[in-house]
Enzyme design. Structure first.
Site, mmCIF file in Angstrom:
data_model
loop_
_atom_site.group_PDB
_atom_site.id
_atom_site.type_symbol
_atom_site.label_atom_id
_atom_site.label_comp_id
_atom_site.label_asym_id
_atom_site.label_seq_id
_atom_site.Cartn_x
_atom_site.Cartn_y
_atom_site.Cartn_z
ATOM 1 N N HIS A 67 0.800 -1.240 -0.041
ATOM 2 C CA HIS A 67 -0.054 -0.041 -0.071
ATOM 3 C C HIS A 67 0.818 1.158 0.040
ATOM 4 C CE1 HIS A 67 0.092 -0.078 4.398
ATOM 5 N NE2 HIS A 67 -0.122 1.275 4.303
ATOM 6 N N ASP A 111 -0.167 -7.523 1.275
ATOM 7 C CA ASP A 111 0.316 -6.098 1.614
ATOM 8 C C ASP A 111 1.870 -6.220 1.488
ATOM 9 O OD1 ASP A 111 0.549 -3.435 1.866
ATOM 10 O OD2 ASP A 111 -0.306 -3.310 3.725
ATOM 11 N N GLN A 205 0.066 5.754 11.659
ATOM 12 C CA GLN A 205 0.276 6.289 10.262
ATOM 13 C C GLN A 205 1.719 6.859 9.989
ATOM 14 O OE1 GLN A 205 -1.967 9.853 9.432
ATOM 15 N NE2 GLN A 205 -1.482 9.677 7.070
ATOM 16 N N GLY A 206 2.276 6.523 9.004
ATOM 17 C CA GLY A 206 3.804 6.680 8.632
ATOM 18 C C GLY A 206 4.790 5.612 9.007
ATOM 19 N N ASP A 207 4.057 4.532 9.806
ATOM 20 C CA ASP A 207 5.207 3.454 10.268
ATOM 21 C C ASP A 207 4.722 2.464 9.021
ATOM 22 O OD1 ASP A 207 6.208 4.712 12.489
ATOM 23 O OD2 ASP A 207 4.122 4.046 13.533
ATOM 24 N N SER A 208 3.939 2.532 8.193
ATOM 25 C CA SER A 208 3.547 1.267 7.373
ATOM 26 C C SER A 208 4.731 1.097 6.621
ATOM 27 C CB SER A 208 2.478 1.904 6.292
ATOM 28 O OG SER A 208 1.153 1.851 6.949
#
Ligand code: ARG
Length: 255
Positions: A67, A111, A205-208
């Site tokens: 993603h 993913d 969010q931003g760690d993905s």
């Protein structure tokens, strides 16, 4: 209510870079760390701004989440490594994105993505490859997650890479229990996922795309890739990770 929450979740994870739910929740309860202690961690950048995390597999191979790469041209991406503050790292071009051919942007199944980068990464105390995990971990096992992701809702995306890398220890959640926790929602929990949580601690969010790692020292293994969650550090909803051992064939083919 359930229906509303389901729709909300779908909308949220369908647009991971503008994740309302994540942005409303507070993250993570982690600590500032130093890159030497998580030297496999990299920052994946869009127009040289931190966007996602990733992990070093070898000199020119990075593992991240699909993603993070979906619909993106390699030319706008780069990888930064070797620095506690991502913006100060060594920058590499992304030559090629190898996204899992069966990544489903609605269900977040599969993913996982590989980046081929140039020039190759030089190994130092601050940059080393991580070995791949091969088996499922028992519920309760401690694992470490790291990233430059959001710590609070007020934080702007553009400041993320200017702060030190953070880490937190969470525990593996029983697979059946996690599937139950998420059963009312899309996406579901697949065999190719694992879940981990701890009170007040989570990725966000931003760690993905970033690493979930078991073991210490030579026993360190990359077992998960940050994928999604209902909010962040939500009591009822564990963090969900792509389960690396389910994708060993795909990964090794492109290393
Ligand atoms: N989808 C988020 C991202 O793009 C990661 C969310 C992880 N959420 C969680 N609760 N563990 O950065």
């Amino acid at each position: 209510m359930k229906y509303f929450a389901g729709v909300f979740l779908l909308v949220t994870i369908a647009f991971p870079r503008n994740n309302l739910l994540d942005a409303q929740e507070r993250i993570v309860g982690g600590d500032a760390g130093s890159i030497e202690n998580s030297n496999y961690q990299v920052s994946i950048r869009e127009y040289n701004e931190h966007m996602c995390g990733g992990a070093i597999l070898n000199h020119n191979t990075i593992l991240t989440a699909a993603h993070c790469t979906d619909g993106v041209r390699p030319g706008i991406l780069s990888v930064s490594n070797g620095a506690t503050i991502a913006n100060n790292g060594i920058i590499h071009k992304v030559e090629k994105i190898i996204q899992h051919p069966k990544f489903n942007a609605e269900t977040f199944e599969n993913d996982i993505s590989i980046l081929k980068i140039k020039p190759p990464i030089k190994y130092t105390n601050s940059s080393e490859p991580i070995k791949l995990g091969t088996k499922r971990l028992k519920p309760g096992t401690n694992v470490k997650i790291t990233g430059w992701g959001k710590q609070s809702e007020k934080e702007k995306k553009s400041v993320l890479g200017s702060k030190p890398l953070r880490y937190v220890i969470v525990q593996v959640v029983n697979q059946t229990k996690c599937a139950k926790d998420y059963e009312e929602f899309e996406p579901k929990i697949y065999d190719g996922n694992m879940c981990a949580s701890a009170p007040g601690k989570d990725s966000c969010q931003g760690d993905s795309g970033g690493p979930l790692v078991s073991g210490i020292g030579d026993a360190r293994r990359l077992v998960g890739v940050v994928s999604f969650g209902f909010g962040c550090a939500h009591k009822k909803y564990p963090g969900v990770y792509t389960f690396v051992p389910s994708f060993l064939d795909f990964i090794k083919k492109h290393m």
